[in-house]
Write an enzyme that holds these catalytic residues in place. Structure first.
Site, mmCIF file in Angstrom:
data_model
loop_
_atom_site.group_PDB
_atom_site.id
_atom_site.type_symbol
_atom_site.label_atom_id
_atom_site.label_comp_id
_atom_site.label_asym_id
_atom_site.label_seq_id
_atom_site.Cartn_x
_atom_site.Cartn_y
_atom_site.Cartn_z
ATOM 1 N N THR A 75 7.808 42.319 -56.037
ATOM 2 C CA THR A 75 8.231 40.867 -55.305
ATOM 3 C C THR A 75 9.434 41.449 -54.131
ATOM 4 O OG1 THR A 75 9.357 40.184 -56.937
ATOM 5 C CG2 THR A 75 7.278 39.394 -57.006
ATOM 6 N N GLU B 68 16.798 49.782 -65.329
ATOM 7 C CA GLU B 68 16.334 51.126 -65.267
ATOM 8 C C GLU B 68 17.364 52.104 -65.609
ATOM 9 O OE1 GLU B 68 15.356 51.908 -60.834
ATOM 10 O OE2 GLU B 68 14.028 49.856 -61.037
ATOM 11 N N ASN C 296 20.480 37.651 -62.675
ATOM 12 C CA ASN C 296 20.686 38.585 -61.760
ATOM 13 C C ASN C 296 21.983 38.229 -61.070
ATOM 14 O OD1 ASN C 296 19.072 40.740 -62.478
ATOM 15 N ND2 ASN C 296 17.697 40.401 -61.004
ATOM 16 N N ASN D 22 34.906 44.407 -58.261
ATOM 17 C CA ASN D 22 35.144 45.374 -57.001
ATOM 18 C C ASN D 22 36.372 44.720 -56.291
ATOM 19 O OD1 ASN D 22 33.727 47.393 -57.796
ATOM 20 N ND2 ASN D 22 31.966 46.786 -56.751
ATOM 21 N N CYS E 248 46.662 25.094 -62.953
ATOM 22 C CA CYS E 248 46.752 26.761 -62.569
ATOM 23 C C CYS E 248 45.659 27.305 -61.837
ATOM 24 C CB CYS E 248 46.435 27.169 -64.283
ATOM 25 S SG CYS E 248 47.896 27.153 -65.208
ATOM 26 N N ARG F 298 47.145 17.042 -62.366
ATOM 27 C CA ARG F 298 47.526 17.713 -61.295
ATOM 28 C C ARG F 298 46.059 18.518 -61.002
ATOM 29 N NH1 ARG F 298 52.176 21.257 -63.411
ATOM 30 N NH2 ARG F 298 51.222 20.936 -65.315
HETATM 31 N N1 LIG Z 1 12.819 47.378 -61.233
HETATM 32 C C1 LIG Z 1 13.736 46.841 -62.448
HETATM 33 O O1 LIG Z 1 14.433 47.050 -62.944
HETATM 34 C C2 LIG Z 1 13.168 45.265 -62.630
HETATM 35 C C3 LIG Z 1 13.788 44.754 -63.894
HETATM 36 C C4 LIG Z 1 13.316 43.362 -64.013
HETATM 37 C C5 LIG Z 1 12.312 42.463 -63.322
HETATM 38 N N2 LIG Z 1 12.049 43.296 -62.149
HETATM 39 C C6 LIG Z 1 10.708 42.730 -61.301
HETATM 40 O O2 LIG Z 1 9.855 43.260 -61.542
HETATM 41 C C7 LIG Z 1 8.797 43.327 -60.786
HETATM 42 C C8 LIG Z 1 8.292 44.663 -60.409
HETATM 43 O O3 LIG Z 1 9.339 45.673 -60.135
HETATM 44 P P1 LIG Z 1 9.254 47.099 -59.961
HETATM 45 O O4 LIG Z 1 10.596 47.637 -59.960
HETATM 46 O O5 LIG Z 1 8.560 47.664 -61.279
HETATM 47 O O6 LIG Z 1 8.356 47.193 -58.663
HETATM 48 P P2 LIG Z 1 7.819 48.717 -58.256
HETATM 49 O O7 LIG Z 1 7.704 48.310 -56.555
HETATM 50 O O8 LIG Z 1 8.246 49.742 -58.872
HETATM 51 O O9 LIG Z 1 6.375 48.462 -58.542
HETATM 52 C C9 LIG Z 1 5.584 47.646 -58.045
HETATM 53 C C10 LIG Z 1 4.076 48.069 -58.115
HETATM 54 O O10 LIG Z 1 3.026 46.990 -57.950
HETATM 55 C C11 LIG Z 1 2.096 47.704 -57.065
HETATM 56 N N3 LIG Z 1 1.041 46.808 -56.524
HETATM 57 C C12 LIG Z 1 1.517 45.997 -55.478
HETATM 58 N N4 LIG Z 1 0.447 45.510 -55.105
HETATM 59 C C13 LIG Z 1 -0.492 45.446 -55.953
HETATM 60 C C14 LIG Z 1 -1.673 44.794 -56.067
HETATM 61 N N5 LIG Z 1 -2.212 43.871 -55.414
HETATM 62 N N6 LIG Z 1 -2.474 45.185 -57.240
HETATM 63 C C15 LIG Z 1 -1.725 46.125 -58.054
HETATM 64 N N7 LIG Z 1 -0.703 46.646 -58.016
HETATM 65 C C16 LIG Z 1 -0.027 46.380 -57.066
HETATM 66 C C17 LIG Z 1 2.460 48.794 -56.280
HETATM 67 O O11 LIG Z 1 1.915 49.846 -55.916
HETATM 68 C C18 LIG Z 1 3.710 49.297 -57.210
HETATM 69 O O12 LIG Z 1 3.268 50.383 -58.022
HETATM 70 C C19 LIG Z 1 9.567 42.775 -59.366
HETATM 71 O O13 LIG Z 1 9.343 41.385 -59.254
HETATM 72 C C20 LIG Z 1 11.115 42.901 -59.879
HETATM 73 O O14 LIG Z 1 11.849 42.138 -59.284
HETATM 74 C C21 LIG Z 1 12.221 44.513 -61.707
#
Ligand SMILES: NC(=O)c1ccc[n+]([C@@H]2O[C@H](COP(=O)([O-])OP(=O)(O)OC[C@H]3O[C@@H](n4cnc5c(N)ncnc54)[C@H](O)[C@@H]3O)[C@@H](O)[C@H]2O)c1
Length: 432
Positions: free
Chosen positions: A86, A158, A209, A220, A263, A326
């Site tokens: 997204t 990650e 987030n 920072n 404060c 205050r």
């Molecule tokens: N990366 C993180 O640490 C993390 C943590 C929590 C939540 N999120 C959320 O989780 C979601 C996914 O994040 P991500 O980092 O895994 O994204 P990413 O971009 O690594 O992976 C998304 C995947 O979706 C696939 N995709 C796109 N359109 C598609 C479709 N129509 N059908 C099937 N697959 C399709 C893409 O090819 C890709 O492999 C996001 O909304 C993100 O905000 C991410």
């Protein structure tokens, strides 16, 4: 139970690997043929500790495969978990294209296959997204009882994603109106998962987030200021974190009154002034007072919107159990109301004007010189027959309030006093 995972990115692959490790059968779905091919060869298409091994094992045991065909995945599974990306549009808006495509594909597959299914969104989506997707694309299936929809935000990081998945820091499940999910899904969601309406679960993800981003930015900014002062910011922040009562705790994380008192405003002001004079940009700290002021203004708007001409403030001091006025937000509110012709009554049993000294006394003389004439010692006289009751502090007895408040009153709960909702007047929360 077998599960489709839509989107084989960081979240999807970790979810797939961990679920197969827990014994689920998984079918991965992605639009990228190379990701599908990797999965089918038992290889993780992303780099993340431990995941490769899980994917390899699951593939070897026949518990994992992938496809580009949504209908094929739906056909052989009971649950779909949506983990597609997204991303941001250039405007900054959230791009839900992939979620919509996947939702549509799942709906079409279910309509043609005439089977029941569970749909779990894990992609991060703004509050209201799940409800809109259901209304637009899934309503017939949900209404017919063939599809159950959940929003189950993912909090993994990650680099430590497998550990975070297996031992999540928070589990929140969103259902249409906060009703519990069926017991058959407890294994998937975890027994400790908090169940809330869809929108709350969606907002929790954004709140966490934004909070993480706030913490990093704050550390920072303190670092930049500290360095200019020749102070070691790492020591400063380590010591700050040592206080788990006031600093690293739920303290000061409750929505309610704008901050005030002797404060916080003064010290934030001084820190900003120091930063400005020394050319250290600290935009977040710089905007704290402005944000606090916006919050106060939102309270004033809420009072104005009640269309009441009489206003009762419960608690004038900056917090309960003190007579310190205050920089109290309620003094500002009182000043505004008097300046705009409202008939004001104030009830604050902690406050004894005769005992006020020093800055407090001076402040009353400057800002509310006639305070004595609208300060009531008797709760009944303060509440009166009608008006907006601005409950800033829990400084009044609830059972007494219960007898005094009528349907001609409007209650504005500034500080989170849920029992006020039970009173006869119309209830509004400041931020809820
Ligand atoms: N990366 C993180 O640490 C993390 C943590 C929590 C939540 N999120 C959320 O989780 C979601 C996914 O994040 P991500 O980092 O895994 O994204 P990413 O971009 O690594 O992976 C998304 C995947 O979706 C696939 N995709 C796109 N359109 C598609 C479709 N129509 N059908 C099937 N697959 C399709 C893409 O090819 C890709 O492999 C996001 O909304 C993100 O905000 C991410």
């Amino acid at each position: 139970m077998s599960i489709s995972i839509f989107g084989l990115g960081y979240v999807g692959v970790v979810t797939a690997g961990c679920l197969t490790h827990q014994g689920f059968e998984v079918v991965g779905v992605d639009v990228h043929p190379h990701k599908v091919a990797d999965f089918n060869q038992g290889k993780a298409p992303i780099l993340e500790p431990e995941v490769d091994q899980y994917i390899q094992q699951a593939s070897a045991h026949g518990r994992l495969r992938a496809t580009e065909d949504a209908a094929d995945a739906i056909d052989s599974t009971d649950i779909s978990i949506v983990c597609v990306g997204t991303p941001s549009l250039s405007s900054g808006d959230l791009d839900l294209t992939a979620v919509r495509q996947v939702t549509q594909a799942i709906a079409e597959a279910l309509r043609s296959q005439a089977k029941d299914h569970v749909l779990v969104y894990r992609s991060t989506m703004l509050p209201g997204s799940t409800r809109s997707l259901v209304k637009e694309l899934l309503n017939d299936l949900v209404e017919a009882g063939r599809l159950k929809v959940f929003y189950y935000p993912e909090f993994l990081r990650e680099g430590t994603a497998v550990r975070d998945f297996q031992d999540p820091s928070l589990m929140v499940v969103g259902t249409r109106n906060g009703e519990p999910p069926p017991s058959s899904l407890v294994k998937l969601f975890g027994v400790e998962a908090e169940v809330v309406p869809w929108e709350t679960a969606e907002m929790v993800k954004y709140a966490t987030n934004a909070f993480h981003a706030t913490k990093i930015t704050f550390a920072n900014e303190i670092a930049r200021l500290s360095k200019r002062l020749g102070v070691n910011s790492r020591v400063v922040m380590e010591l700050l974190c040592e206080d788990t009562r006031l600093n690293i705790s739920s303290c000061y994380l409750r929505p309610g009154n704008p901050f005030g008192g002797s404060c916080l405003p003064k010290d934030v002001r001084a820190l900003n002034q120091y930063a400005r004079k020394n050319d250290v940009p600290v935009p977040m700290i710089e905007h704290l007072l402005a944000s606090n002021q916006r919050h106060l203004e939102s309270l004033v708007r809420l009072i104005e919107d009640t269309d009441q001409e009489e206003v009762v403030i419960l608690g004038l001091s900056f917090k309960v159990d003190t007579d310190d006025l205050r920089e109290s937000a309620m003094v500002e509110v009182a000043q505004f109301l008097l300046g705009h012709g409202y008939r004001l009554r104030i009830y604050d049993p902690q406050l004894n004007l005769k005992q006020l000294v020093g800055t407090n006394k001076k402040m009353v003389e400057n800002k509310l010189p006639h305070l004595a004439s609208f300060l009531y010692r008797n709760l009944g006289s303060a509440i009166g027959q009608q008006g907006a009751i601005v409950a800033a502090q829990r400084c009044a007895n609830l059972s007494e309030l219960n007898k005094l408040v009528s349907s001609r009153h409007t209650i504005i709960d500034v500080n989170g006093w849920p029992e006020l909702e039970e009173l006869a007047g119309t209830y509004h929360g400041l931020g809820w």
